[in-house]
Write a protein that holds these residues in place. Sequence first.
Motif, PDB file in Angstrom:
ATOM      1  N   ASP A 367      23.752 -49.433 -63.864  1.00  0.00           N
ATOM      2  CA  ASP A 367      23.584 -49.211 -62.426  1.00  0.00           C
ATOM      3  C   ASP A 367      24.548 -48.155 -61.896  1.00  0.00           C
ATOM      4  O   ASP A 367      24.228 -47.399 -60.989  1.00  0.00           O
ATOM      5  N   THR A 469      14.006 -43.915 -66.826  1.00  0.00           N
ATOM      6  CA  THR A 469      13.587 -45.289 -66.531  1.00  0.00           C
ATOM      7  C   THR A 469      13.417 -46.100 -67.809  1.00  0.00           C
ATOM      8  O   THR A 469      13.786 -47.280 -67.866  1.00  0.00           O
ATOM      9  N   ARG A 472      17.006 -46.990 -69.163  1.00  0.00           N
ATOM     10  CA  ARG A 472      17.677 -47.995 -68.338  1.00  0.00           C
ATOM     11  C   ARG A 472      17.055 -49.372 -68.553  1.00  0.00           C
ATOM     12  O   ARG A 472      17.761 -50.376 -68.708  1.00  0.00           O
ATOM     13  N   SER A 473      15.730 -49.422 -68.572  1.00  0.00           N
ATOM     14  CA  SER A 473      15.052 -50.714 -68.729  1.00  0.00           C
ATOM     15  C   SER A 473      15.282 -51.290 -70.123  1.00  0.00           C
ATOM     16  O   SER A 473      15.522 -52.495 -70.274  1.00  0.00           O
ATOM     17  N   ALA A 476      18.903 -52.599 -70.313  1.00  0.00           N
ATOM     18  CA  ALA A 476      19.068 -53.873 -69.609  1.00  0.00           C
ATOM     19  C   ALA A 476      18.402 -55.014 -70.355  1.00  0.00           C
ATOM     20  O   ALA A 476      18.902 -56.146 -70.383  1.00  0.00           O
ATOM     21  N   ASP A 482      19.875 -58.077 -67.552  1.00  0.00           N
ATOM     22  CA  ASP A 482      18.864 -58.528 -66.604  1.00  0.00           C
ATOM     23  C   ASP A 482      17.508 -58.356 -67.276  1.00  0.00           C
ATOM     24  O   ASP A 482      16.890 -57.291 -67.199  1.00  0.00           O
ATOM     25  N   THR A 484      14.636 -59.724 -66.680  1.00  0.00           N
ATOM     26  CA  THR A 484      13.509 -59.552 -65.765  1.00  0.00           C
ATOM     27  C   THR A 484      13.418 -58.116 -65.273  1.00  0.00           C
ATOM     28  O   THR A 484      12.336 -57.513 -65.257  1.00  0.00           O
ATOM     29  N   ALA A 485      14.564 -57.534 -64.895  1.00  0.00           N
ATOM     30  CA  ALA A 485      14.566 -56.142 -64.441  1.00  0.00           C
ATOM     31  C   ALA A 485      14.184 -55.193 -65.570  1.00  0.00           C
ATOM     32  O   ALA A 485      13.498 -54.186 -65.345  1.00  0.00           O
ATOM     33  N   HIS A 488      10.444 -55.415 -66.038  1.00  0.00           N
ATOM     34  CA  HIS A 488       9.791 -54.775 -64.895  1.00  0.00           C
ATOM     35  C   HIS A 488       9.887 -53.257 -64.994  1.00  0.00           C
ATOM     36  O   HIS A 488       8.928 -52.533 -64.701  1.00  0.00           O
ATOM     37  N   GLY A 489      11.026 -52.760 -65.434  1.00  0.00           N
ATOM     38  CA  GLY A 489      11.176 -51.313 -65.573  1.00  0.00           C
ATOM     39  C   GLY A 489      10.288 -50.737 -66.658  1.00  0.00           C
ATOM     40  O   GLY A 489       9.675 -49.675 -66.490  1.00  0.00           O
ATOM     41  N   ASN A 492       6.788 -50.604 -65.336  1.00  0.00           N
ATOM     42  CA  ASN A 492       6.613 -49.474 -64.417  1.00  0.00           C
ATOM     43  C   ASN A 492       6.524 -48.151 -65.175  1.00  0.00           C
ATOM     44  O   ASN A 492       5.699 -47.287 -64.840  1.00  0.00           O
TER      45      ASN A 492
END
Length: 544
Positions: A367, A469, A472-473, A476, A482, A484-485, A488-489, A492
Motif C-alpha cells: 500500500d 495491479t 499488488r494483488s 497480497a 489480505d 480477499t483484496a 479481488h484485485g 479485476n
Amino acid sequence: MTENSQAPRSELPQASYPSTSAPSGPVLPTRSTPASKARAGLKILVSSQQAMTVPMRGVARVAQRQFAQAAFNRQRQRVQLQEETRSVLNFSLRLAETMFRFGADSADVDAAVVAVCGTYGIHDVEVDISYQSIRINYVSEFDEAASRGDYLAPAGSGAEKFSHNLVRVIRSSAENYAALEATYRLIHRITDAQITRTRAERQLAEISTVKKPYSPAVLLVWNLLMAVAFTLGVGGSWRAALVSFFVFIAVNFSMVWAGKFGLPSFFTMALGSGVVTFFALWVGSTDSWFFQQGFVVSPPHIVAAGLMMLLPTFRLVSAMQDALHGFPLTAAGKFVVTGANFTGIIAGISTALTLINLFDYASLDVDRTVFNPPPLWLNVVGMVVGSVMVAAAWQGRGANLMLSALVSLAGQGAYYGLVFTTGAEAGRVSVLLGALTVGAAGAFLGHRLHTPAAIYYIPGMMFMLPGLTIFRSAYALLEGEDITAGLHGLANASTTVLMLATGIVFGTYLVDYLVSRFGGSASKESPEQARQAEPSPQVQRPGQ
C-alpha cells in the motif's frame, strides 16, 4: 552358397522392363552398319514373342482405335485435373501452416485457404482448424453440381467425383511479424490473379526459410529498451528504470538457458517472473546494500514492467478472436495455454517471495509503494516507445514500428480523452474505448496495406495492461496480508484483460464490416503498379 557361385537370375522380358544391369567390361563406342541392322531385324522376325508381364487395361488397351481415342484423351484430362487439384490443396495447406506458425488467427487462416483455392479454380473447400492442426476437405461433386445450377448431382449423371482430405499438425510457433506480413501480401497477390501457383510456391518457400530481420543481440537491445520504457511509463523513477535494464539482462539469459532444455512455456514464464520479482525485491528492500547507499527504488514498478512484457497478451487476444469467430476448439486450447502461462507467472512470483524471505529481508508494504501516476507526457512517451520495442522484439520492420507507434497514440488519445471529457478516473469503459480504437486502427491499416492487423494492435494495446495491479494483488494473496483484496484485485485485472481483448476484436469487426460494405479492400498500390510487380497471368485449372 560359396563366394563364386551365382544365384539363378530370372530374365525379365525387355518388352516390359528396361535393362538395369551394368556391363562387365569397359563400354566401347559401337557403330551401326547396314549389315548389323539387317541381322537385328532378322533376329526379331524369327524369335518367339515374349508374353507381357503387365497386361494393358482399360482405355489404354484400345487407345489406337478411332472411337477410343477421345475416351483416352478424356481420361488423361481427368488424371491431370485430379493431380492439379491435389497440388493446389497441398499448397493451400502449406500456406495455412505458415500463417498459423507465424501467429495468424484462425479466421484469417480459414479465409486465406478458401480464397486461394477459389482463385485457382477449386471451390467449396471445407477447412477445419483446431489448436494444433489444420484439415482441408474437398469433394468435387459440389463444383460439378454448381456448374449445372443445382447442389445435388442426380444419380447416373456421369459427373466425375473425387475427394481429397489433407491434414497438417503444427506443434511449434514463433511470432515473426516480418514473415507474417510477407505471407499476407503473397496471399493478396494470389487472390488478385497476379502470380502463378508455381511462383507462389517458390515465394512461400522463401518466406519460410528467410532469416529473421534481427539477431539475438539486437533483440536483447530491444527488450532492454522495452523494460526501461515500460518502467518509466508505469511511474517508476530513473533508478527503477536503470534496475530494470540490468534485471532484464538476467531475465534474457535465464530464459535463453531454459529454452535450450525445451521447457514448456509454463516454466519459462515462471522463471522470468521469478527472476524479475526476486531482483526487484532484493534491490528495493530496506535491508539491501543499495538502499543503505541511498539508491532507493520501487520494486512494484520494476515487476509491473516485467509482467507487461511476460503476459501472454497475443495469445489471449487471438483466443478471444477465435471464440467470437466461431472456432471454439481453437479458442479453448489457447485459453488453456494462456491460463497455464498466467499461472506460471503467479508461481514465479510466489517462488521469488519464498526465496527472498530466506535472506530475512524486510517485507514489502504494498500500500505504501503505490505512488502517484507519472506526468501524462512521460506516460504517453514511455508507452509509445515500449509499444515500438514490442513490435521490434517480434521481428517487425521499420514501417511496422512507426505504424505501431501511431496506433498506440490513437488508443491513448481515446483512453485519456474519455477521462478528460467525463472527469472520472480511468476505468473499464476507458479500457474498452481505448481497445476499440486500437483494434479499429490496426484493422484499417491491415486492409489498407494488405498486412495482418495484429502486427499493429498487439503492440498498440500494451499501455492498458494492468501489470501493477497483478503484482499488488498477487503479493497480497501470496503473503497472506489480505487474501480477499488479493483475489479481488486478480479478478479485476483478469476482467480488464478480457475487456481489452473484446474491445480489440469488436474494433476489427467494425472496420471489416465498413470496408466490405462501403469500400472493399483498399490497396496501397495502384493496379498498374501491381501488374508491373507481378505480371504473371491468372492461373486456371486444366480443362477450364
